[in-house]
Motif scaffolding. Structure first.
Motif, PDB file in Angstrom:
ATOM      1  N   LEU A  52      15.745  28.339  39.354  1.00 44.37           N
ATOM      2  CA  LEU A  52      16.202  29.556  38.788  1.00 44.37           C
ATOM      3  C   LEU A  52      15.506  29.727  37.241  1.00 44.37           C
ATOM      4  O   LEU A  52      15.648  28.847  36.534  1.00 44.37           O
ATOM      5  CB  LEU A  52      17.707  29.452  38.567  1.00 44.37           C
ATOM      6  CG  LEU A  52      18.251  30.544  37.825  1.00 44.37           C
ATOM      7  CD1 LEU A  52      18.138  31.876  38.814  1.00 44.37           C
ATOM      8  CD2 LEU A  52      19.678  30.476  37.748  1.00 44.37           C
ATOM      9  N   HIS A  53      15.072  30.866  37.226  1.00 48.08           N
ATOM     10  CA  HIS A  53      14.427  31.125  36.000  1.00 48.08           C
ATOM     11  C   HIS A  53      15.115  32.426  35.538  1.00 48.08           C
ATOM     12  O   HIS A  53      15.536  33.258  36.027  1.00 48.08           O
ATOM     13  CB  HIS A  53      12.671  31.700  36.172  1.00 48.08           C
ATOM     14  CG  HIS A  53      12.091  30.534  36.724  1.00 48.08           C
ATOM     15  ND1 HIS A  53      11.410  29.788  35.880  1.00 48.08           N
ATOM     16  CD2 HIS A  53      11.890  29.832  37.985  1.00 48.08           C
ATOM     17  CE1 HIS A  53      10.839  28.596  36.726  1.00 48.08           C
ATOM     18  NE2 HIS A  53      11.095  29.023  37.933  1.00 48.08           N
ATOM     19  N   ASP A  54      15.419  32.518  34.067  1.00 47.79           N
ATOM     20  CA  ASP A  54      16.017  33.612  33.495  1.00 47.79           C
ATOM     21  C   ASP A  54      14.805  34.438  32.451  1.00 47.79           C
ATOM     22  O   ASP A  54      15.556  34.862  31.308  1.00 47.79           O
ATOM     23  CB  ASP A  54      17.148  33.181  32.520  1.00 47.79           C
ATOM     24  CG  ASP A  54      16.897  32.145  31.585  1.00 47.79           C
ATOM     25  OD1 ASP A  54      15.813  31.532  31.235  1.00 47.79           O
ATOM     26  OD2 ASP A  54      17.839  31.651  30.943  1.00 47.79           O
ATOM     27  N   GLU A  55      13.789  34.146  32.548  1.00 51.88           N
ATOM     28  CA  GLU A  55      12.636  34.729  31.637  1.00 51.88           C
ATOM     29  C   GLU A  55      11.722  35.262  32.704  1.00 51.88           C
ATOM     30  O   GLU A  55      11.240  34.431  33.538  1.00 51.88           O
ATOM     31  CB  GLU A  55      12.004  33.917  30.481  1.00 51.88           C
ATOM     32  CG  GLU A  55      13.087  33.520  29.369  1.00 51.88           C
ATOM     33  CD  GLU A  55      12.485  32.715  28.428  1.00 51.88           C
ATOM     34  OE1 GLU A  55      11.096  33.125  27.975  1.00 51.88           O
ATOM     35  OE2 GLU A  55      12.983  31.688  28.188  1.00 51.88           O
ATOM     36  N   ILE A  56      10.945  36.198  32.224  1.00 51.50           N
ATOM     37  CA  ILE A  56       9.965  36.904  33.256  1.00 51.50           C
ATOM     38  C   ILE A  56       8.410  36.111  32.922  1.00 51.50           C
ATOM     39  O   ILE A  56       7.703  35.979  33.713  1.00 51.50           O
ATOM     40  CB  ILE A  56       9.766  38.317  33.162  1.00 51.50           C
ATOM     41  CG1 ILE A  56      11.094  38.805  33.850  1.00 51.50           C
ATOM     42  CG2 ILE A  56       8.676  39.115  33.710  1.00 51.50           C
ATOM     43  CD1 ILE A  56      11.271  40.502  33.683  1.00 51.50           C
ATOM     44  N   GLU A  57       8.447  36.254  31.558  1.00 47.17           N
ATOM     45  CA  GLU A  57       6.785  35.919  31.037  1.00 47.17           C
ATOM     46  C   GLU A  57       6.220  34.502  31.563  1.00 47.17           C
ATOM     47  O   GLU A  57       5.144  34.552  31.962  1.00 47.17           O
ATOM     48  CB  GLU A  57       7.054  36.331  29.523  1.00 47.17           C
ATOM     49  CG  GLU A  57       7.094  37.307  28.859  1.00 47.17           C
ATOM     50  CD  GLU A  57       5.924  38.262  29.208  1.00 47.17           C
ATOM     51  OE1 GLU A  57       4.911  37.985  29.463  1.00 47.17           O
ATOM     52  OE2 GLU A  57       6.312  39.597  29.372  1.00 47.17           O
ATOM     53  N   PRO A  58       6.928  33.455  31.457  1.00 47.12           N
ATOM     54  CA  PRO A  58       6.507  32.192  31.861  1.00 47.12           C
ATOM     55  C   PRO A  58       6.134  32.345  33.407  1.00 47.12           C
ATOM     56  O   PRO A  58       5.121  31.408  33.939  1.00 47.12           O
ATOM     57  CB  PRO A  58       7.685  31.344  31.503  1.00 47.12           C
ATOM     58  CG  PRO A  58       8.332  31.822  30.464  1.00 47.12           C
ATOM     59  CD  PRO A  58       8.426  33.398  30.799  1.00 47.12           C
ATOM     60  N   LEU A  59       6.778  33.177  34.139  1.00 51.58           N
ATOM     61  CA  LEU A  59       6.278  33.082  35.810  1.00 51.58           C
ATOM     62  C   LEU A  59       5.425  34.064  36.286  1.00 51.58           C
ATOM     63  O   LEU A  59       5.015  33.894  37.159  1.00 51.58           O
ATOM     64  CB  LEU A  59       7.844  33.616  36.255  1.00 51.58           C
ATOM     65  CG  LEU A  59       8.788  32.483  36.556  1.00 51.58           C
ATOM     66  CD1 LEU A  59       9.822  33.357  37.485  1.00 51.58           C
ATOM     67  CD2 LEU A  59       8.181  31.535  37.876  1.00 51.58           C
ATOM     68  N   LEU A  60       4.845  34.751  35.152  1.00 49.90           N
ATOM     69  CA  LEU A  60       3.773  35.708  35.519  1.00 49.90           C
ATOM     70  C   LEU A  60       2.557  35.142  36.259  1.00 49.90           C
ATOM     71  O   LEU A  60       2.157  35.857  37.285  1.00 49.90           O
ATOM     72  CB  LEU A  60       3.515  36.738  34.010  1.00 49.90           C
ATOM     73  CG  LEU A  60       4.410  37.595  33.803  1.00 49.90           C
ATOM     74  CD1 LEU A  60       3.962  38.197  32.386  1.00 49.90           C
ATOM     75  CD2 LEU A  60       4.840  38.590  34.790  1.00 49.90           C
ATOM     76  N   PRO A  61       1.871  34.173  35.723  1.00 47.29           N
ATOM     77  CA  PRO A  61       0.848  33.641  36.459  1.00 47.29           C
ATOM     78  C   PRO A  61       1.017  33.358  38.088  1.00 47.29           C
ATOM     79  O   PRO A  61       0.311  33.715  38.967  1.00 47.29           O
ATOM     80  CB  PRO A  61       0.074  32.406  35.899  1.00 47.29           C
ATOM     81  CG  PRO A  61       0.696  32.823  34.488  1.00 47.29           C
ATOM     82  CD  PRO A  61       2.216  33.540  34.619  1.00 47.29           C
TER      83      PRO A  61
END
Length: 222
Positions: free
Chosen positions: A1-10
């Protein structure tokens, strides 16, 4: 589960590029723009990522909102976005969808209601949620008109009535006349009106009508 968008972008970009069924409304670019301009300060990204051997192969971009005491999971990007679905590499789509639904079940203590809108017809996500241990309430889908257009602009013109073809020729004549006047140094106001008149009368080449809102289901934690 991720609660941030930026780190997942690549990783998100790679999965989006690999999914032939993905729409622009589940792209990382849409997510960033939507979050910056539409999300409220109390909302939180709630993105499930499915990995295989350390590589992200699927994503379910959701957002956690509050409505009074209720914690509601909704689609990240809806309003004004259209179709949404779980992103997945085609060769592992079934495993990704099952993994997302299984994680929703496992984490059902973290949310009270799940609202999935704008799922495309025949979505595996919808059927997987229906088979899960979650208590599900489905709404009848809203139907929207679809306009099928010919594959070329010439065929589109041939399909028009004679009166509409005549109206288009008049618009084209006004446009050529106005361009000539602008070139000779006359006022450009006429040209502006002619361009606008032409665009008002000639529909875009190819495509479909906007599907609009498409609500297919609603889930609630058991």
């Amino acid at each position: 589960l991720h609660d941030e968008i930026e780190p997942l972008l690549p990783a998100w970009e790679r999965v989006f590029a690999a999914d032939p069924d993905a729409t622009p409304f589940v792209s990382p670019g849409w997510a960033r723009a939507w979050w910056s301009h539409w999300a409220e300060s109390s909302w939180r990204p709630w993105i499930l990522a499915v990995e295989d051997a350390g590589e992200v192969v699927g994503l379910a971009p959701l957002v956690l909102r509050r409505r009074g005491p209720l914690r509601i999971l909704r689609v990240l990007g809806e309003e004004p976005g259209d179709y949404w679905n779980v992103l997945a590499r085609p060769d592992v789509r079934g495993e990704v969808v099952r993994g997302v639904v299984g994680e929703l079940e496992r984490r059902r203590g973290q949310w009270d209601a799940l609202v999935l809108k704008r799922l495309p017809h025949g979505s595996r996500t919808e059927s997987a949620v229906a088979r899960s241990r979650l208590t599900v309430r489905s709404d009848e889908p809203e139907r929207y008109p679809v306009l099928e257009l010919p594959d070329t602009f010439d065929r589109y013109l041939a399909s028009l009535s004679s009166s509409r073809r005549h109206a288009r020729r008049r618009c084209e004549g006004w446009r050529r006349t106005s361009r000539g006047r602008q070139t000779s140094g006359s006022s450009s106001h006429t040209g502006h009106l002619a361009d606008r008149g032409a665009s008002d009368r000639v529909p875009p080449r190819g495509g479909r009508a906007r599907p609009g809102g498409h609500r297919l289901g609603q889930g609630r934690a058991a």
